[in-house]
Scaffold this active site. Structure first.
Site, PDB file in Angstrom:
ATOM      1  CB  CYS A 115      -4.307 -25.868  22.472  1.00 39.29           C
ATOM      2  SG  CYS A 115      -5.531 -25.858  21.153  1.00 39.29           S
ATOM      3  CG  HIS A 147      -8.929 -27.411  25.661  1.00 47.68           C
ATOM      4  ND1 HIS A 147      -7.716 -26.839  26.006  1.00 47.68           N
ATOM      5  CD2 HIS A 147      -8.872 -27.569  24.315  1.00 47.68           C
ATOM      6  CE1 HIS A 147      -6.990 -26.666  24.923  1.00 47.68           C
ATOM      7  NE2 HIS A 147      -7.668 -27.103  23.876  1.00 47.68           N
ATOM      8  CD  GLU A 148     -10.839 -30.716  22.763  1.00 50.15           C
ATOM      9  OE1 GLU A 148     -11.043 -30.218  21.642  1.00 50.15           O
ATOM     10  OE2 GLU A 148      -9.691 -30.872  23.226  1.00 50.15           O
ATOM     11  CG  HIS A 200     -11.023 -25.759  20.452  1.00 47.76           C
ATOM     12  ND1 HIS A 200     -10.197 -24.783  19.950  1.00 47.76           N
ATOM     13  CD2 HIS A 200     -10.209 -26.633  21.111  1.00 47.76           C
ATOM     14  CE1 HIS A 200      -8.934 -25.047  20.295  1.00 47.76           C
ATOM     15  NE2 HIS A 200      -8.917 -26.156  21.010  1.00 47.76           N
TER      16      HIS A 200
END
Ligand code: ZN
Length: 196
Positions: free
Chosen positions: A110, A152-153, A156
């Site tokens: 990341c 993953h995004e 966030h």
């Protein structure tokens, strides 16, 4: 314009970002923000960048996987990860659904955790409902590496970072990964590092 990337420890990475309002999406401010995030992601380089990573509490992320990033990878490595080129696109106000019960485990890094990586289990397949940069509704069905990037995004945007999902014992520096583990299978690495 390049934007500084926020590192872990800052609250913005641990908050639920706010949804963009329809009339905001096509505003000059957001168009400029998207252009700056694209440039920042390229320069990093990375395959995704979420607004909280540049200090903005907004449900917006950019994604792009270029052939250049995997030019040194073997066909087998790419096939195992189901990794393919992904054209540049923007996701706004996403809702993610994990599909099926198949999980896959690979190393992940990341841009907000410089120089570290770890093995992270992720759903192999996802469905994402979101808006694009024009404010149009999109449904993305993805599997393999693209599904991993989306997870993953979108994490966030809800205050979650991969370290919350990783096998903690597999956290390592990129140097050590390259020097010690590059040719080992995920199963072997987990075993040798004591993952139960
Ligand atoms: Zn990240």
């Amino acid at each position: 314009m390049l934007l500084p990337i926020v590192q872990v420890g800052e609250t913005v990475l641990r908050q639920k970002a706010r949804a963009l309002r329809p009339n905001e999406i096509r505003s000059k401010e957001i168009r400029e923000l998207i252009a700056a995030m694209k440039a920042t992601m390229h320069t990093a380089p990375g395959v995704g960048l979420a607004a909280p990573q540049i200090g903005r509490n907004l449900q917006l992320a950019v994604i792009e996987d270029l052939p250049d990033y995997t030019k040194d990878w073997s066909k087998e490595q790419l096939a195992a990860r189901e990794r393919e080129v992904i054209p540049f696109h923007v996701i706004i106000n996403p809702k993610i659904t994990l599909i099926g019960d198949k999980h896959v485990e690979f190393f992940e890094g990341c841009l907000s955790l410089n120089n570290l990586m770890a093995i992270v289990p992720r759903a192999r397949k996802v469905k994402v409902e979101c808006l694009n940069e024009k404010g149009q509704p999109q449904v993305i069905e993805a599997s393999g590496w693209y599904a991993r990037i989306l997870q993953h995004e979108i994490d966030h945007l809800f205050g979650t970072v991969y370290i919350d999902r990783m096998y903690p014992r597999t956290l390592m520096t990129v140097e050590n990964y390259k020097e010690l583990w590059l040719d080992h299978s995920v199963a072997e690495i987990k075993k040798k590092l004591g993952v139960e």
